[in-house]
Design a protein around this motif. Structure first.
Motif, PDB file in Angstrom:
ATOM      1  N   MET A 126       0.896  -1.240  -0.069  1.00 13.38           N
ATOM      2  CA  MET A 126      -0.073   0.046  -0.094  1.00 13.38           C
ATOM      3  C   MET A 126       0.771   1.241  -0.070  1.00 13.38           C
ATOM      4  O   MET A 126       0.577   2.239  -0.627  1.00 13.38           O
ATOM      5  N   ILE A 127       2.067   1.088   0.867  1.00 15.59           N
ATOM      6  CA  ILE A 127       2.835   2.386   0.494  1.00 15.59           C
ATOM      7  C   ILE A 127       3.501   2.416  -0.469  1.00 15.59           C
ATOM      8  O   ILE A 127       3.665   3.615  -1.113  1.00 15.59           O
ATOM      9  N   GLU A 128       4.079   1.377  -1.080  1.00 15.03           N
ATOM     10  CA  GLU A 128       4.808   1.285  -2.435  1.00 15.03           C
ATOM     11  C   GLU A 128       3.866   1.832  -3.724  1.00 15.03           C
ATOM     12  O   GLU A 128       4.223   2.676  -4.490  1.00 15.03           O
ATOM     13  N   VAL A 129       2.663   1.415  -3.698  1.00 18.70           N
ATOM     14  CA  VAL A 129       1.871   1.862  -4.647  1.00 18.70           C
ATOM     15  C   VAL A 129       1.598   3.340  -4.839  1.00 18.70           C
ATOM     16  O   VAL A 129       1.846   4.073  -5.691  1.00 18.70           O
ATOM     17  N   LEU A 130       1.419   3.712  -3.542  1.00 18.16           N
ATOM     18  CA  LEU A 130       1.244   5.261  -3.341  1.00 18.16           C
ATOM     19  C   LEU A 130       2.484   5.956  -3.711  1.00 18.16           C
ATOM     20  O   LEU A 130       2.672   7.060  -4.336  1.00 18.16           O
ATOM     21  N   GLU A 131       3.525   5.692  -3.148  1.00 21.80           N
ATOM     22  CA  GLU A 131       4.800   6.177  -3.316  1.00 21.80           C
ATOM     23  C   GLU A 131       5.145   6.119  -4.775  1.00 21.80           C
ATOM     24  O   GLU A 131       5.567   7.235  -5.563  1.00 21.80           O
ATOM     25  N   ASP A 132       4.876   5.176  -5.545  1.00 22.92           N
ATOM     26  CA  ASP A 132       5.285   5.204  -6.911  1.00 22.92           C
ATOM     27  C   ASP A 132       4.422   6.017  -7.855  1.00 22.92           C
ATOM     28  O   ASP A 132       4.823   6.197  -8.881  1.00 22.92           O
ATOM     29  N   SER A 133       3.156   6.528  -7.256  1.00 20.28           N
ATOM     30  CA  SER A 133       2.556   7.256  -8.031  1.00 20.28           C
ATOM     31  C   SER A 133       3.116   8.483  -8.326  1.00 20.28           C
ATOM     32  O   SER A 133       2.679   9.474  -9.196  1.00 20.28           O
ATOM     33  N   GLY A 134       4.006   8.932  -7.543  1.00 18.84           N
ATOM     34  CA  GLY A 134       4.678  10.351  -7.461  1.00 18.84           C
ATOM     35  C   GLY A 134       4.138  11.521  -7.139  1.00 18.84           C
ATOM     36  O   GLY A 134       4.389  12.692  -7.316  1.00 18.84           O
ATOM     37  N   SER A 135       2.737  11.349  -6.656  1.00 17.97           N
ATOM     38  CA  SER A 135       1.642  12.446  -6.373  1.00 17.97           C
ATOM     39  C   SER A 135       1.660  12.631  -5.133  1.00 17.97           C
ATOM     40  O   SER A 135       0.585  13.224  -4.639  1.00 17.97           O
ATOM     41  N   ILE A 136       2.476  12.468  -3.954  1.00 17.99           N
ATOM     42  CA  ILE A 136       2.297  12.598  -2.523  1.00 17.99           C
ATOM     43  C   ILE A 136       3.612  13.264  -2.170  1.00 17.99           C
ATOM     44  O   ILE A 136       4.587  12.923  -2.407  1.00 17.99           O
ATOM     45  N   ALA A 137       3.217  14.171  -1.230  1.00 19.46           N
ATOM     46  CA  ALA A 137       4.295  14.816  -0.339  1.00 19.46           C
ATOM     47  C   ALA A 137       4.857  13.934   0.796  1.00 19.46           C
ATOM     48  O   ALA A 137       4.195  13.010   0.995  1.00 19.46           O
ATOM     49  N   ARG A 138       6.106  14.239   1.144  1.00 21.04           N
ATOM     50  CA  ARG A 138       6.590  13.271   2.156  1.00 21.04           C
ATOM     51  C   ARG A 138       5.758  13.115   3.427  1.00 21.04           C
ATOM     52  O   ARG A 138       5.643  12.033   4.046  1.00 21.04           O
ATOM     53  N   ASP A 139       5.323  14.191   4.011  1.00 24.09           N
ATOM     54  CA  ASP A 139       4.638  14.290   5.097  1.00 24.09           C
ATOM     55  C   ASP A 139       3.178  13.564   4.866  1.00 24.09           C
ATOM     56  O   ASP A 139       2.738  13.030   6.010  1.00 24.09           O
ATOM     57  N   ASP A 140       2.653  13.671   3.927  1.00 26.15           N
ATOM     58  CA  ASP A 140       1.521  12.842   3.606  1.00 26.15           C
ATOM     59  C   ASP A 140       1.591  11.482   3.715  1.00 26.15           C
ATOM     60  O   ASP A 140       0.858  10.868   3.948  1.00 26.15           O
ATOM     61  N   LEU A 141       2.639  11.008   2.747  1.00 20.48           N
ATOM     62  CA  LEU A 141       3.029   9.624   2.956  1.00 20.48           C
ATOM     63  C   LEU A 141       3.199   9.234   4.178  1.00 20.48           C
ATOM     64  O   LEU A 141       2.920   7.952   4.640  1.00 20.48           O
TER      65      LEU A 141
END
Length: 165
Positions: A126-141
């Motif tokens: 779940m983290i990897e898929v979101l991180e790979d999207s490239g559309s998220i700020a570090r604090d939100d991740l």
């Protein structure tokens, strides 16, 4: 009180505003996100893949298997949507209870005990898929990661308590 205890224990606290931002702005297509998560988990671990696909022993084609996996992804989406849309995030006791009960449900339909690593594989996917999207700020991740660890921890409690009964 729960936030104070979490800080004393060194645990990051749930940040509902950031999590809602992730849900609404970063994960724009919830169904596609969770389908990617399921596919990621299956690619990561053959054991999980076998468990998820063994339920599909009545499917005759890959298209049918994919349909069943999409239904599973939809169930996961509905669970998270309930946590976020119903504002359960703001009440740590209610959040713990929802996750605990979901863990108990997993025990009810599991034919064999899930390995501990399976729980972590889902969280990582779940983290990897979101991180790979490239559309998220570090604090939100980080906020999303904190939620996922919380969900994972309390689902495991419910799962293992139900398995031991």
């Amino acid at each position: 009180m729960g936030a104070i205890l979490d800080r004393l224990r060194g645990r990051p606290r749930i940040q509902p505003a950031r999590i809602k931002n992730v849900w609404n702005a970063c994960i724009t297509d919830h169904a596609a996100y969770f389908h990617k998560v399921i596919l990621n988990v299956c690619a990561r671990d053959e054991g999980i893949k076998d468990i998820l696909r063994s339920r599909n022993k009545y499917t005759k084609s890959e298209a049918e298997v994919d349909f069943v996996l999409r239904l599973l992804a939809e169930r996961i989406e509905n669970f998270f949507n309930g946590l976020i849309a119903d504002e359960i995030l703001y009440n740590s006791n209610e959040l713990k209870t929802a996750c605990y009960q979901m863990g108990k449900q997993h025990a009810a339909y599991a034919t064999e005990t899930f390995k501990l690593v399976y729980w972590d594989e889902f969280t990582l996917a779940m983290i990897e898929v979101l991180e790979d999207s490239g559309s998220i700020a570090r604090d939100d991740l980080r906020a999303w990661q904190t939620l996922l660890h919380f969900v994972n921890e309390h689902m495991q409690e419910g799962y293992f308590d139900a398995r031991s009964d």
